[in-house]
Design an enzyme around this catalytic site. Structure first.
Site, short mmCIF file in Angstrom:
data_model
loop_
_atom_site.label_atom_id
_atom_site.label_comp_id
_atom_site.label_asym_id
_atom_site.label_seq_id
_atom_site.Cartn_x
_atom_site.Cartn_y
_atom_site.Cartn_z
N ALA A 34 98.27 72.33 53.30
CA ALA A 34 98.68 71.51 52.16
C ALA A 34 97.50 70.62 51.83
O ALA A 34 97.46 69.47 52.22
CB ALA A 34 99.92 70.72 52.48
N CYS A 35 96.53 71.17 51.14
CA CYS A 35 95.20 70.58 51.05
C CYS A 35 94.95 69.88 49.72
O CYS A 35 95.79 69.90 48.83
CB CYS A 35 94.14 71.68 51.24
SG CYS A 35 94.47 72.74 52.67
#
Length: 471
Positions: free
Chosen positions: A6-7
């Site tokens: 989840a960048c």
């Protein structure tokens, strides 16, 4: 399949950057608070006859006989695949895999993910050693998606000295890509980000074969007069407005202070690509990736009631962060792979020259349990100490990061000067040696601060008690 990351990703074009380099960058955020990472140089191969099988989902690919050398940041635990994530290859092409993105149920109904298709764990391994330009990165990945399908939604960054391309694969087989204009930057936070596609401009846009027909056949375009990829394939949910859009808001608030006036954290229509209002330095990219809504009520390190409202860019569960500085090899002899281990807010970015034979032992060998001889664990330990007494330690930590950024700029300038007269293996050997010196300097300075703060922390215990000196 479930996305593991989840960048937050940032791209900066060469005319938007202070030094004329193309930049691609990303925080690799994981589900777990601790996921040890290594930094490796993978050797070039010739005459290979092997088949790749992913430990994660068993996707099977016959590997090309030849592959280039490249840097990478694989996960220590390989049971879920190599997860090499990012790197720069010997053709001076950089890539970052992946920004997890999510498609809506309408499009997935007609083109669901492929269970044994390409996933994040395999993309760097299967693409980066074989591409010679940023554009080829999109083309090569697109061919793999057409053949194997995609197991999840992923955004991918590709850069060479001339171009930056951003590609979004959102369903089992549908994708588009856009060239980031040289004078612009882009930020994306786990959302489908790409907007209007000009199908008459193949120099700046690429797409999966048949995507227009797919959308038309299944009546998926909600707009009357545009073909907006985000509107057709993306989502606009409460989670987006709490988890995703605030990160775009904060990044654009910093990089485009005038153009972003009036934007709010929960705005769903913030532009993906913006023109830079000032030349963006490496340190500016670092600031954004390290940020946690600094100087706003939403800062989780503050005490305002709103401090837990939104998901920040820098997280305690960031496994590593990277900034890939792709330089013109006619002017410089190598590009630079900047690595941050631990929590970005508290740890420095370390510059490593991409044209190298290997990496330092402190980055290459990572034990499963904490060991301060390992760069990963050393930085995780420092972050833990700083956060434990944030108000007392933050100023010293920021001074330490600033000091190392100053040192890095001087070091890079010195190495560039020395490297100008070198070629071939002599150049690679020299740069490899310099990488070891850089690692040693950062590790030594980080240990010094760690032990200094650990000692000071003994005086800050809640168990302390001041007594009458006369007793």
């Amino acid at each position: 399949m479930q996305n593991k990351d989840a960048c937050t990703s940032i791209m900066v074009g060469k005319k938007a950057s202070l030094d004329g380099a193309n930049y691609i960058a990303r925080n690799e955020d994981r589900v777990k608070a601790i996921e040890p990472k290594r930094f490796l140089v993978k050797s070039a191969v010739k005459g290979r006859h092997e088949t790749y099988v992913s430990p994660y989902n068993k996707v099977t690919v016959a590997l090309p006989e030849e592959g280039m050398r490249y840097t990478s940041t694989p996960t220590l635990d390989q049971t879920a695949g190599p997860n090499e994530e990012d790197g720069i290859n010997e053709a001076n092409v950089a890539a970052s895999f992946t920004e997890s993105v999510y498609a809506n149920d309408r499009v997935l109904a007609y083109d669901p993910y492929v269970k044994n298709g390409l996933a994040e764990d395999s993309l760097c391994t299967l693409v980066l050693p074989y591409i010679h330009s940023a554009r080829e990165g999109v083309e090569y990945t697109g061919k793999l998606i057409a053949e194997l399908g995609s197991a999840e939604g992923n955004g991918m960054q590709f850069a060479d000295a001339d171009d930056i391309w951003y590609m979004e694969v959102v369903t089992g087989h549908q994708w588009v890509a856009v060239r980031i204009p040289d004078d612009c930057y882009a930020v994306t936070p786990n959302q489908v980000a790409i907007e209007d596609i000009d199908f008459d401009d193949p120099d700046n846009y690429m797409w999966a074969d048949g995507i227009q027909e797919f959308v038309e056949e299944h009546q998926l375009n909600p707009d009357h007069d545009r073909w907006d990829f985000r509107h057709i394939f993306g989502t606009s949910t409460q989670k987006d407005r709490r988890y995703n859009t605030p990160r775009t808001w904060f990044a654009q608030r910093y990089l485009s202070p005038n153009a972003s006036l009036g934007q709010r954290p929960e705005d769903s229509e913030m532009p993906f690509i913006r023109k830079a209002e000032f030349k963006i330095a490496n340190e500016d990219i670092q600031y954004v990736l390290k940020s946690h809504f600094n100087e706003t009520p939403y800062d989780p390190m503050g005490d305002a009631p709103e401090r837990k409202t939104y998901r920040a860019i820098s997280l305690s569960r960031t496994a590593q962060s990277h900034i890939l500085q792709v330089r013109d090899l006619n002017k410089y002899k190598t590009s630079i792979h900047w690595i941050e281990l631990g929590v970005p807010a508290f740890n420095p970015y370390v510059p490593f020259f991409a044209n190298a034979n290997d990496t330092d032992e402190s980055y290459r060998n990572v034990p499963e349990k904490m060991n301060l001889e390992s760069a990963f664990w050393l930085n995780e330990a420092l972050a833990e100490v700083v956060e434990s007494h944030y108000q007392e330690f933050m100023e010293k930590d920021e001074d330490y990061q600033k000091e190392l950024n100053e040192w890095a700029r001087r070091k890079i300038a010195q190495v560039d000067k020395e490297a100008a007269s070198l070629e071939g293996q002599a150049l690679t050997d020299y740069l490899t040696g310099q990488n070891h010196e850089i690692a040693s300097h950062y590790n030594k300075r980080t240990k010094a601060l760690f032990f200094e703060l650990l000692t000071e922390g003994c005086e800050l215990s809640k168990m302390s008690f001041k007594m009458d000196p006369n007793l």
